[in-house]
Design a protein around this motif. Structure first.
Motif, PDB file in Angstrom:
ATOM      1  N   LEU A  91      31.691  44.660  38.286  1.00 54.74           N
ATOM      2  CA  LEU A  91      30.858  45.909  39.012  1.00 54.74           C
ATOM      3  C   LEU A  91      30.259  46.641  38.379  1.00 54.74           C
ATOM      4  N   ASP A  92      31.163  46.471  37.013  1.00 51.56           N
ATOM      5  CA  ASP A  92      30.931  47.848  36.291  1.00 51.56           C
ATOM      6  C   ASP A  92      31.984  47.663  34.797  1.00 51.56           C
ATOM      7  N   ASP A  93      31.499  48.613  34.070  1.00 50.63           N
ATOM      8  CA  ASP A  93      32.245  47.907  32.356  1.00 50.63           C
ATOM      9  C   ASP A  93      34.176  47.981  32.917  1.00 50.63           C
ATOM     10  N   VAL A  94      34.645  48.365  34.353  1.00 49.16           N
ATOM     11  CA  VAL A  94      36.209  48.657  33.866  1.00 49.16           C
ATOM     12  C   VAL A  94      36.357  48.006  35.229  1.00 49.16           C
ATOM     13  N   THR A  95      35.791  47.530  35.911  1.00 51.15           N
ATOM     14  CA  THR A  95      36.049  47.061  37.053  1.00 51.15           C
ATOM     15  C   THR A  95      35.413  45.865  37.928  1.00 51.15           C
ATOM     16  N   TYR A  96      36.420  44.722  38.098  1.00 41.91           N
ATOM     17  CA  TYR A  96      35.681  43.489  39.084  1.00 41.91           C
ATOM     18  C   TYR A  96      36.689  42.807  39.535  1.00 41.91           C
ATOM     19  N   ILE A  97      36.222  41.776  40.135  1.00 40.65           N
ATOM     20  CA  ILE A  97      36.708  41.536  41.676  1.00 40.65           C
ATOM     21  C   ILE A  97      37.494  39.219  40.588  1.00 40.65           C
ATOM     22  N   GLU A  98      38.029  38.855  40.756  1.00 41.04           N
ATOM     23  CA  GLU A  98      38.397  37.927  40.098  1.00 41.04           C
ATOM     24  C   GLU A  98      39.044  36.812  40.765  1.00 41.04           C
ATOM     25  N   THR A  99      38.469  35.387  41.397  1.00 45.51           N
ATOM     26  CA  THR A  99      38.916  35.045  42.346  1.00 45.51           C
ATOM     27  C   THR A  99      40.016  33.317  41.597  1.00 45.51           C
ATOM     28  N   ILE A 100      40.637  33.433  41.261  1.00 43.25           N
ATOM     29  CA  ILE A 100      41.257  32.027  40.663  1.00 43.25           C
ATOM     30  C   ILE A 100      41.905  30.980  41.640  1.00 43.25           C
ATOM     31  N   TYR A 101      40.827  29.987  41.068  1.00 46.84           N
ATOM     32  CA  TYR A 101      41.683  28.601  42.330  1.00 46.84           C
ATOM     33  C   TYR A 101      42.308  27.615  41.228  1.00 46.84           C
ATOM     34  N   GLU A 102      44.400  28.004  42.044  1.00 47.44           N
ATOM     35  CA  GLU A 102      45.227  27.007  41.585  1.00 47.44           C
ATOM     36  C   GLU A 102      45.526  25.374  41.764  1.00 47.44           C
ATOM     37  N   THR A 103      45.683  24.578  41.462  1.00 48.20           N
ATOM     38  CA  THR A 103      46.043  23.331  42.223  1.00 48.20           C
ATOM     39  C   THR A 103      47.135  22.564  41.285  1.00 48.20           C
ATOM     40  N   ASP A 104      48.175  21.961  42.381  1.00 46.30           N
ATOM     41  CA  ASP A 104      48.920  20.938  41.350  1.00 46.30           C
ATOM     42  C   ASP A 104      49.186  20.009  42.663  1.00 46.30           C
TER      43      ASP A 104
ATOM     44  N   LEU B  23      21.448  42.260  43.917  1.00 43.95           N
ATOM     45  CA  LEU B  23      22.230  43.404  42.598  1.00 43.95           C
ATOM     46  C   LEU B  23      22.525  42.371  41.721  1.00 43.95           C
ATOM     47  N   ASN B  24      22.329  42.280  40.539  1.00 43.31           N
ATOM     48  CA  ASN B  24      23.781  41.767  39.921  1.00 43.31           C
ATOM     49  C   ASN B  24      24.724  42.529  38.879  1.00 43.31           C
ATOM     50  N   TYR B  25      25.350  40.875  38.979  1.00 47.95           N
ATOM     51  CA  TYR B  25      26.712  41.601  38.214  1.00 47.95           C
ATOM     52  C   TYR B  25      26.696  40.564  37.844  1.00 47.95           C
ATOM     53  N   THR B  26      27.729  40.952  36.460  1.00 56.24           N
ATOM     54  CA  THR B  26      27.773  40.109  35.308  1.00 56.24           C
ATOM     55  C   THR B  26      28.834  38.782  35.716  1.00 56.24           C
ATOM     56  N   MET B  27      28.920  38.426  35.051  1.00 56.16           N
ATOM     57  CA  MET B  27      29.746  36.743  36.008  1.00 56.16           C
ATOM     58  C   MET B  27      30.113  36.058  34.314  1.00 56.16           C
ATOM     59  N   TYR B  28      31.313  35.931  34.431  1.00 54.86           N
ATOM     60  CA  TYR B  28      32.013  34.788  33.873  1.00 54.86           C
ATOM     61  C   TYR B  28      33.010  34.007  34.541  1.00 54.86           C
ATOM     62  N   GLY B  29      33.400  32.412  34.159  1.00 52.31           N
ATOM     63  CA  GLY B  29      34.211  31.746  34.505  1.00 52.31           C
ATOM     64  C   GLY B  29      34.631  31.193  33.480  1.00 52.31           C
ATOM     65  N   LYS B  30      35.896  29.888  33.826  1.00 52.17           N
ATOM     66  CA  LYS B  30      36.396  29.230  32.966  1.00 52.17           C
ATOM     67  C   LYS B  30      37.234  28.165  33.974  1.00 52.17           C
ATOM     68  N   LYS B  31      37.787  27.179  33.250  1.00 50.42           N
ATOM     69  CA  LYS B  31      38.687  26.702  33.847  1.00 50.42           C
ATOM     70  C   LYS B  31      39.633  25.662  32.651  1.00 50.42           C
ATOM     71  N   GLU B  32      40.923  25.670  33.327  1.00 50.27           N
ATOM     72  CA  GLU B  32      42.355  25.964  32.122  1.00 50.27           C
ATOM     73  C   GLU B  32      42.932  24.534  32.745  1.00 50.27           C
ATOM     74  N   VAL B  33      43.388  23.640  32.429  1.00 45.66           N
ATOM     75  CA  VAL B  33      44.122  22.744  32.734  1.00 45.66           C
ATOM     76  C   VAL B  33      46.330  22.794  31.810  1.00 45.66           C
ATOM     77  N   GLU B  34      47.245  23.332  32.418  1.00 44.61           N
ATOM     78  CA  GLU B  34      48.461  22.914  31.533  1.00 44.61           C
ATOM     79  C   GLU B  34      49.615  22.314  32.423  1.00 44.61           C
ATOM     80  N   SER B  35      49.772  21.955  31.766  1.00 48.47           N
ATOM     81  CA  SER B  35      50.958  20.694  32.497  1.00 48.47           C
ATOM     82  C   SER B  35      50.149  19.983  33.719  1.00 48.47           C
ATOM     83  N   ASP B  36      50.559  20.038  35.052  1.00 51.06           N
ATOM     84  CA  ASP B  36      49.764  18.984  35.876  1.00 51.06           C
ATOM     85  C   ASP B  36      49.218  20.067  37.206  1.00 51.06           C
TER      86      ASP B  36
END
Length: 378
Positions: free
Chosen positions: A242-255, A219-232
């Motif tokens: 999953l469809d046009d209005v439903t998504y799973i989002e994983t956010i990895y944060e490190t300081d 099964l294919n799922y549209t995927m987007y990713g990005k890396k951002e840096v703010e301060s430290d």
């Protein structure tokens, strides 16, 4: 007498020399030149007769060439395809190698929560318990969608095996296979195709964005990713639709002090659940603390992995709080993975102990088909 003659000769010589420098005719005014010079002041040099004009053709030529060059460059910029700048972007493989400690687990966290081919009912696969009556709530209700990810982490391999292959999809430059295994040692994998859309580096900080597809069980799922840096703080976000209005989002944060994963399930701009995953490890074991927030409850699970007579078991301390009333339910769970002797299919057997009771529950398990081509030795 001689002196007088010499004096006379000298006077005649001087007179002759002076007369040689005096023009025989009176000077005449060149009224045409004067008129032309006056006209030049009013009309420009073009009014001068050709014989009086200054040689300015070189300046005209330089100005003409400069103007033509500016116009040509402008036309080239306006007509250059937008994708031409992408040749200067790093490849998807470069991005992956740069973020090897984070990006594969971010991919895995996302893919493990996506529906499998055997469960095409998306809402059923990902919905969590929204019952506010704790007496009717099982501590497994919120945890079960995360068990595949938990197994992948607790098996002792926090870093999935990642392989970059030749892309077979002409729309995407990078093809990646992320491989891991469950607590039974069975290997399984997720596939990703993506392109790098933007990249920037300032000092020691880099940011980027990627777009592509994530594949789970065909099964294919549209995927987007990005890396951002703010301060430290650095943030890597992976979102799979999953469809046009439903998504799973994983956010990895490190300081500078700690790092954690935040996982969200969003539908129609409303958060179905939000979870925070923290991983601690030492030489002997891995421990996971998972917090899950829904509209009505907050569930906290502290998990570790053990072997009980060669059987893999997940030991869990849990606490579930009803947000409106503040009522809490806590206890311990032991999750065993058992294999049916007849069907050879695996399932979860869960032994739950609270302050009031002890009981057992059984749940189907997402079994992963072994792929000979991607045989793992994890």
């Amino acid at each position: 007498m001689v002196n007088m003659m010499r004096k006379k000769d000298m006077l005649n010589s001087i007179k002759s020399d002076i007369e040689s420098h005096i023009p025989k005719d009176a000077p005449k005014m060149d009224y045409a030149l004067i008129s032309a010079l006056r006209a030049e002041e009013d009309l420009g040099q073009e009014s001068l007769p050709k014989r009086f004009r200054m040689p300015i053709f070189n300046l005209k030529m330089v100005m003409s060439v400069l103007l033509i060059s500016i116009i040509a460059v402008g036309i080239w910029v306006l007509n250059t395809p937008k994708g031409i700048s992408e040749v200067e972007l790093p490849s998807g493989k470069d991005i992956l190698e740069q973020e090897m400690n984070v990006l594969p687990l971010s991919f895995l966290s996302n893919a493990s929560l996506l529906p499998s081919a055997k469960d095409r009912n998306i809402n059923q696969n990902l919905s969590l318990n929204l019952n506010t009556n704790l007496t009717d709530v099982s501590p497994m209700d919120d945890l079960k969608p995360f068990l595949s990810l938990v197994e992948s982490i607790l098996n002792g391999k926090t870093k999935p095996v990642v392989e970059v292959k030749v892309s077979t999809n002409p729309e995407y430059e990078t093809y990646v296979v992320v491989q891991t295994s469950d607590l039974l040692g069975m290997g399984f994998s997720y596939e990703l195709y993506y392109n790098v859309k933007s990249f920037d580096k300032k000092d020691d900080n880099t940011t980027f964005s990627i777009e592509g597809i994530m594949i789970k069980d065909g099964l294919n799922y549209t995927m987007y990713g990005k890396k951002e840096v703010e301060s430290d703080e650095e943030t890597i976000t992976i979102r799979s639709y999953l469809d046009d209005v439903t998504y799973i989002e994983t956010i990895y944060e490190t300081d500078t002090e700690e790092s954690e994963y935040t996982i969200k399930h969003v539908k129609n701009n409303q958060t179905i659940y939000e979870s925070v995953l923290q991983i601690e490890s030492d030489e002997e074991e891995f421990e996971i603390e998972l917090e899950i927030y829904t509209a009505s409850t907050k569930s906290v699970y502290k998990m570790s992995y053990e072997l009980d007579e060669d059987e893999p078991v997940i030991e869990i301390e849990f606490e579930i709080e009803e947000l409106i009333t503040g009522n809490k339910k806590s206890g311990e769970m032991s999750i065993y993975i058992r294999i049916d002797d007849v069907t050879n299919m695996s399932h979860y057997e869960v032994f739950i102990t609270t302050e009031d009771e002890s009981y057992e529950e059984t749940y189907d398990r997402d079994d992963h088909e072994d792929d000979d081509e991607d045989d793992l030795s994890i």
